[in-house]
Design a protein around this motif. Structure first.
Motif, PDB file in Angstrom:
ATOM      1  N   THR A  67       0.820  -1.210   0.000  1.00 12.50           N
ATOM      2  CA  THR A  67       0.000   0.000   0.000  1.00 12.50           C
ATOM      3  C   THR A  67       0.856   1.263   0.000  1.00 12.50           C
ATOM      4  OG1 THR A  67      -0.207   0.078   2.444  1.00 12.50           O
ATOM      5  CG2 THR A  67      -1.864  -1.186   1.224  1.00 12.50           C
ATOM      6  N   PHE A  68       2.067   1.167   0.519  1.00 10.81           N
ATOM      7  CA  PHE A  68       2.966   2.324   0.504  1.00 10.81           C
ATOM      8  C   PHE A  68       3.698   2.466  -0.816  1.00 10.81           C
ATOM      9  CE2 PHE A  68       2.187   1.650   4.943  1.00 10.81           C
ATOM     10  CZ  PHE A  68       2.205   2.926   5.492  1.00 10.81           C
ATOM     11  N   LEU A  69       3.706   1.410  -1.601  1.00 10.72           N
ATOM     12  CA  LEU A  69       4.373   1.441  -2.899  1.00 10.72           C
ATOM     13  C   LEU A  69       3.419   1.814  -4.029  1.00 10.72           C
ATOM     14  CD1 LEU A  69       6.456  -1.776  -2.297  1.00 10.72           C
ATOM     15  CD2 LEU A  69       7.424   0.490  -2.716  1.00 10.72           C
ATOM     16  N   GLU A  70       2.164   2.018  -3.695  1.00 12.80           N
ATOM     17  CA  GLU A  70       1.155   2.364  -4.699  1.00 12.80           C
ATOM     18  C   GLU A  70       0.434   3.652  -4.314  1.00 12.80           C
ATOM     19  OE1 GLU A  70      -1.223  -1.168  -4.985  1.00 12.80           O
ATOM     20  OE2 GLU A  70       0.335  -2.281  -6.092  1.00 12.80           O
ATOM     21  N   GLN A  71       1.223   4.665  -4.004  1.00 16.35           N
ATOM     22  CA  GLN A  71       0.694   5.949  -3.582  1.00 16.35           C
ATOM     23  C   GLN A  71       0.444   6.877  -4.773  1.00 16.35           C
ATOM     24  OE1 GLN A  71      -0.080   7.232  -0.241  1.00 16.35           O
ATOM     25  NE2 GLN A  71      -0.222   5.002  -0.163  1.00 16.35           N
ATOM     26  N   ASP A  72      -0.597   7.668  -4.655  1.00 13.50           N
ATOM     27  CA  ASP A  72      -0.920   8.669  -5.676  1.00 13.50           C
ATOM     28  C   ASP A  72      -0.105   9.933  -5.385  1.00 13.50           C
ATOM     29  OD1 ASP A  72      -2.067  10.168  -7.657  1.00 13.50           O
ATOM     30  OD2 ASP A  72      -3.943  10.530  -6.581  1.00 13.50           O
ATOM     31  N   PRO A  74       3.677  11.915  -6.918  1.00 11.85           N
ATOM     32  CA  PRO A  74       4.577  11.820  -8.072  1.00 11.85           C
ATOM     33  C   PRO A  74       6.020  11.417  -7.775  1.00 11.85           C
ATOM     34  CG  PRO A  74       4.136  14.112  -7.517  1.00 11.85           C
ATOM     35  CD  PRO A  74       3.219  13.296  -6.671  1.00 11.85           C
ATOM     36  N   ASP A  75       6.549  11.777  -6.617  1.00 14.77           N
ATOM     37  CA  ASP A  75       7.986  11.585  -6.398  1.00 14.77           C
ATOM     38  C   ASP A  75       8.236  11.103  -4.974  1.00 14.77           C
ATOM     39  OD1 ASP A  75      10.682  11.534  -6.740  1.00 14.77           O
ATOM     40  OD2 ASP A  75      10.972  13.712  -6.707  1.00 14.77           O
ATOM     41  N   TYR A  76       8.432   9.811  -4.829  1.00 13.96           N
ATOM     42  CA  TYR A  76       8.707   9.271  -3.502  1.00 13.96           C
ATOM     43  C   TYR A  76       9.437   7.945  -3.602  1.00 13.96           C
ATOM     44  CZ  TYR A  76       4.918   5.775  -3.769  1.00 13.96           C
ATOM     45  OH  TYR A  76       4.130   4.711  -4.110  1.00 13.96           O
ATOM     46  N   GLU A  77      10.051   7.560  -2.509  1.00  9.61           N
ATOM     47  CA  GLU A  77      10.751   6.292  -2.407  1.00  9.61           C
ATOM     48  C   GLU A  77      10.384   5.627  -1.085  1.00  9.61           C
ATOM     49  OE1 GLU A  77      14.935   7.149  -2.390  1.00  9.61           O
ATOM     50  OE2 GLU A  77      14.830   8.340  -0.553  1.00  9.61           O
ATOM     51  N   VAL A  78      10.476   4.309  -1.054  1.00  8.95           N
ATOM     52  CA  VAL A  78      10.227   3.546   0.169  1.00  8.95           C
ATOM     53  C   VAL A  78      11.505   2.788   0.495  1.00  8.95           C
ATOM     54  CG1 VAL A  78       8.837   1.791   1.319  1.00  8.95           C
ATOM     55  CG2 VAL A  78       7.786   3.302  -0.395  1.00  8.95           C
ATOM     56  N   ILE A  79      12.031   3.006   1.699  1.00  9.64           N
ATOM     57  CA  ILE A  79      13.263   2.352   2.125  1.00  9.64           C
ATOM     58  C   ILE A  79      12.961   1.461   3.329  1.00  9.64           C
ATOM     59  CG2 ILE A  79      15.643   2.672   2.909  1.00  9.64           C
ATOM     60  CD1 ILE A  79      15.559   5.454   1.607  1.00  9.64           C
ATOM     61  N   PHE A  80      13.153   0.170   3.147  1.00 12.82           N
ATOM     62  CA  PHE A  80      12.941  -0.791   4.228  1.00 12.82           C
ATOM     63  C   PHE A  80      14.251  -0.973   4.991  1.00 12.82           C
ATOM     64  CE2 PHE A  80       9.911  -1.837   0.898  1.00 12.82           C
ATOM     65  CZ  PHE A  80       8.734  -2.012   1.607  1.00 12.82           C
ATOM     66  N   GLY A  81      14.159  -0.959   6.309  1.00 21.00           N
ATOM     67  CA  GLY A  81      15.342  -1.153   7.139  1.00 21.00           C
ATOM     68  C   GLY A  81      15.245  -2.448   7.920  1.00 21.00           C
ATOM     69  N   VAL A  82      16.240  -3.330   7.761  1.00 20.33           N
ATOM     70  CA  VAL A  82      16.278  -4.628   8.427  1.00 20.33           C
ATOM     71  C   VAL A  82      17.595  -4.740   9.172  1.00 20.33           C
ATOM     72  CG1 VAL A  82      16.024  -7.122   8.113  1.00 20.33           C
ATOM     73  CG2 VAL A  82      14.930  -5.554   6.501  1.00 20.33           C
ATOM     74  N   VAL A  97      10.929  -5.101  -3.856  1.00 17.96           N
ATOM     75  CA  VAL A  97      11.951  -4.271  -4.493  1.00 17.96           C
ATOM     76  C   VAL A  97      12.079  -4.648  -5.970  1.00 17.96           C
ATOM     77  CG1 VAL A  97      14.426  -3.773  -4.573  1.00 17.96           C
ATOM     78  CG2 VAL A  97      13.231  -3.772  -2.382  1.00 17.96           C
ATOM     79  N   GLY A  98      12.001  -5.950  -6.258  1.00 20.72           N
ATOM     80  CA  GLY A  98      12.059  -6.388  -7.645  1.00 20.72           C
ATOM     81  C   GLY A  98      10.836  -5.979  -8.444  1.00 20.72           C
ATOM     82  N   LYS A  99       9.685  -5.928  -7.775  1.00 28.81           N
ATOM     83  CA  LYS A  99       8.441  -5.586  -8.460  1.00 28.81           C
ATOM     84  C   LYS A  99       8.295  -4.080  -8.652  1.00 28.81           C
ATOM     85  CE  LYS A  99       3.469  -6.521  -8.327  1.00 28.81           C
ATOM     86  NZ  LYS A  99       2.361  -7.171  -7.592  1.00 28.81           N
ATOM     87  N   TYR A 100       8.903  -3.304  -7.769  1.00 30.31           N
ATOM     88  CA  TYR A 100       8.803  -1.846  -7.854  1.00 30.31           C
ATOM     89  C   TYR A 100      10.204  -1.241  -7.949  1.00 30.31           C
ATOM     90  CZ  TYR A 100       4.014  -2.634  -6.213  1.00 30.31           C
ATOM     91  OH  TYR A 100       2.713  -3.066  -6.083  1.00 30.31           O
ATOM     92  N   PRO A 101      10.929  -1.530  -9.012  1.00 31.34           N
ATOM     93  CA  PRO A 101      12.303  -1.007  -9.139  1.00 31.34           C
ATOM     94  C   PRO A 101      12.305   0.518  -9.242  1.00 31.34           C
ATOM     95  CG  PRO A 101      11.541  -1.933 -11.219  1.00 31.34           C
ATOM     96  CD  PRO A 101      10.501  -2.289 -10.202  1.00 31.34           C
ATOM     97  N   ARG A 105      13.631   0.289  -2.018  1.00 32.65           N
ATOM     98  CA  ARG A 105      14.995  -0.134  -1.711  1.00 32.65           C
ATOM     99  C   ARG A 105      15.011  -0.723  -0.311  1.00 32.65           C
ATOM    100  NH1 ARG A 105      18.832   4.498  -1.750  1.00 32.65           N
ATOM    101  NH2 ARG A 105      17.041   5.883  -1.506  1.00 32.65           N
ATOM    102  N   TYR A 106      16.094  -1.365   0.027  1.00 26.00           N
ATOM    103  CA  TYR A 106      16.198  -1.877   1.385  1.00 26.00           C
ATOM    104  C   TYR A 106      17.622  -1.737   1.898  1.00 26.00           C
ATOM    105  CZ  TYR A 106      18.132  -6.224  -0.593  1.00 26.00           C
ATOM    106  OH  TYR A 106      18.895  -7.134  -1.261  1.00 26.00           O
ATOM    107  N   VAL A 107      17.735  -1.712   3.217  1.00 31.94           N
ATOM    108  CA  VAL A 107      19.019  -1.627   3.894  1.00 31.94           C
ATOM    109  C   VAL A 107      19.059  -2.730   4.941  1.00 31.94           C
ATOM    110  CG1 VAL A 107      20.515  -0.229   5.370  1.00 31.94           C
ATOM    111  CG2 VAL A 107      19.170   0.876   3.571  1.00 31.94           C
ATOM    112  N   VAL A 108      20.097  -3.552   4.880  1.00 30.64           N
ATOM    113  CA  VAL A 108      20.331  -4.547   5.928  1.00 30.64           C
ATOM    114  C   VAL A 108      21.594  -4.125   6.659  1.00 30.64           C
ATOM    115  CG1 VAL A 108      20.715  -6.973   6.494  1.00 30.64           C
ATOM    116  CG2 VAL A 108      19.272  -6.347   4.543  1.00 30.64           C
ATOM    117  N   ASP A 109      21.449  -3.745   7.917  1.00 30.66           N
ATOM    118  CA  ASP A 109      22.584  -3.181   8.643  1.00 30.66           C
ATOM    119  C   ASP A 109      22.388  -3.410  10.135  1.00 30.66           C
ATOM    120  OD1 ASP A 109      24.715  -1.687   9.592  1.00 30.66           O
ATOM    121  OD2 ASP A 109      24.419  -0.052   8.175  1.00 30.66           O
ATOM    122  N   SER A 110      23.362  -3.998  10.784  1.00 25.70           N
ATOM    123  CA  SER A 110      23.275  -4.269  12.217  1.00 25.70           C
ATOM    124  C   SER A 110      23.767  -3.105  13.065  1.00 25.70           C
ATOM    125  CB  SER A 110      24.091  -5.522  12.562  1.00 25.70           C
ATOM    126  OG  SER A 110      25.467  -5.305  12.281  1.00 25.70           O
TER     127      SER A 110
END
Length: 407
Positions: A67-72, A74-82, A97-101, A105-110
């Motif tokens: 639902t956050f990747l299908e916003q009305d 014009p200019d936005y990004e979604v960054i997942f943090g794991v 991420v593959g479906k909405y290139p 994006r995502y970040v994996v960081d401890s």
């Protein structure tokens, strides 16, 4: 002496009944307000970075994320943090991420700056963000396509430092989940609406916050929040110190309820009371006056089961159910309306969790134990082989060794 006891027990019953009658009205008034949309279509709106701190695979995660990747907008990004590269939610994130290139994006960081795992994730996400406006949203939140336009609209006012939306519980399947839903939708939401309508609402609501990057940087970024139990309240307090306001807007997001059982639900209720106590201890103390059903029940018991006390108890329960039904109807919450007969049971349990939150100066997440000191988290040890009994949105997500990966 007995008369004095009757009066002491009658006070919270009367006060809470009056409050719920008023709150049913104020909730309706607040939700009928028209939210201000983002800038006119002729003006290019600022880029938005949605930061999604995630930990673990919760029910409905993929749908919520989408639902956050299908916003009305014009200019936005979604960054997942794991935090961990073996987190079970990561395959879902990678799939999206593959479906909405270009959008996801995502970040994996401890990397950790403190014990608050949500803040650690947000710090890592923020380093990868490029938007002028930052939107923070919990993993279990689900929104409509106009969400970004609505939550960013009030930021056009230079006096507004941050914007939060309401959020209601949804997708409750089991009895514990329905009890949790009733807590959210018949107590949390009307309390926020009441406070906002009368000018008492000055805190950010952690599941859904928008603010300008410049404002976030002025309060020191996310790092100063990493040791707080109620990081959203602390964020709102720091924004207030800048002379700016926090706007709560009449948009209601959904948050998925996903609980393991009765123990998880009961611990969750204590956790929420601990949050309130840590953020506003004086206000929390006064909430004892809103425990109307437990007070009326005790009055009936100490009266020796007299008929007048039973009638009084029935009246208090009736007012509570009526006003809660009005609020749930306003929210169009059919699940809550069907679960409404369980509300007195939930209110009785709320008295127990209120007292337990006074005596408990610790909280847990997975196998980690934290002591609460003046609203801050201090890790004191680990609990081997203990299953999670805390909410998925708890701020103390574990930090385990993992590589840093960005996509």
């Amino acid at each position: 002496m007995k008369t004095l006891l009757y009066i002491l027990l009658a006070i919270p019953a009367v006060v809470s009944s009056g409050y719920w009658l008023v709150s049913a009205v104020t909730t309706g008034l607040f939700l009928r307000r028209k939210p201000k949309l983002a800038a006119d279509a002729k003006i290019s709106p600022p880029k938005v970075s949605i930061l999604k701190p995630v930990y673990g695979l919760e029910r409905g995660a993929e749908e919520n994320f989408r639902t956050f990747l299908e916003q009305d907008y014009p200019d936005y990004e979604v960054i997942f943090g794991v935090q961990r590269d073996d987190d079970p939610v990561l395959p879902v994130v990678k799939k999206l991420v593959g479906k909405y290139p270009g959008r996801a994006r995502y970040v994996v960081d401890s990397h950790a700056v403190g014990p608050n795992g949500k803040i650690n994730n947000l710090v890592n996400c923020y380093r990868a963000a490029s938007g002028e406006i930052i939107v923070i949203s919990d993993a279990d939140t689900r929104v409509g396509p106009s969400y970004l336009k609505i939550i960013t609209g009030p930021l056009a006012d230079p006096e507004t430092g941050a914007v939060s939306t309401l959020y209601k519980a949804a997708d409750a399947l089991t009895i514990p989940e329905k009890l949790e839903l009733l807590s959210f939708n018949t107590e949390f939401i009307p309390n926020v609406c009441f406070a906002s309508l009368f000018g008492f609402g000055d805190a950010c609501l952690g599941a859904s916050i928008a603010l300008k990057r410049a404002i976030l940087d002025r309060i020191g970024g996310f790092e100063p929040l990493a040791h707080y139990l109620v990081e959203d309240f602390e964020m709102g307090r720091r924004i207030g110190e800048l002379g700016l306001g926090v706007s709560i807007i009449p948009y209601v997001a959904d948050t998925t309820v996903d609980l393991a059982g009765y123990r998880t639900w009961f611990e969750h209720q204590i956790y929420w009371d601990q949050n309130t106590r840590a953020a506003k201890p004086a206000a929390f103390a006064w909430t004892i006056l809103l425990k109307g059903i437990p007070a009326a029940l005790l009055l009936w018991l100490v009266s020796g089961f007299q008929s007048w006390a039973l009638a009084f108890l029935g009246t208090v329960i009736g007012i509570r159910l009526l006003t809660a039904g009005i609020i749930l109807g306003t929210l169009r919450d059919q699940t809550g309306l069907k679960a409404l007969p369980m509300l007195p049971l939930r209110d009785l349990a709320a008295l127990a969790t209120w007292f337990l939150s006074l005596t408990r100066n610790h909280t847990t997440w997975k196998d980690r134990l934290f002591r609460l000191e003046a609203g801050k988290l201090v890790e004191v040890g680990r609990i081997p082989d203990r299953a999670s009994a805390s909410p998925a949105s708890s701020p103390a997500a574990p930090v385990n060794p993992a590589g840093s990966e960005r996509a």
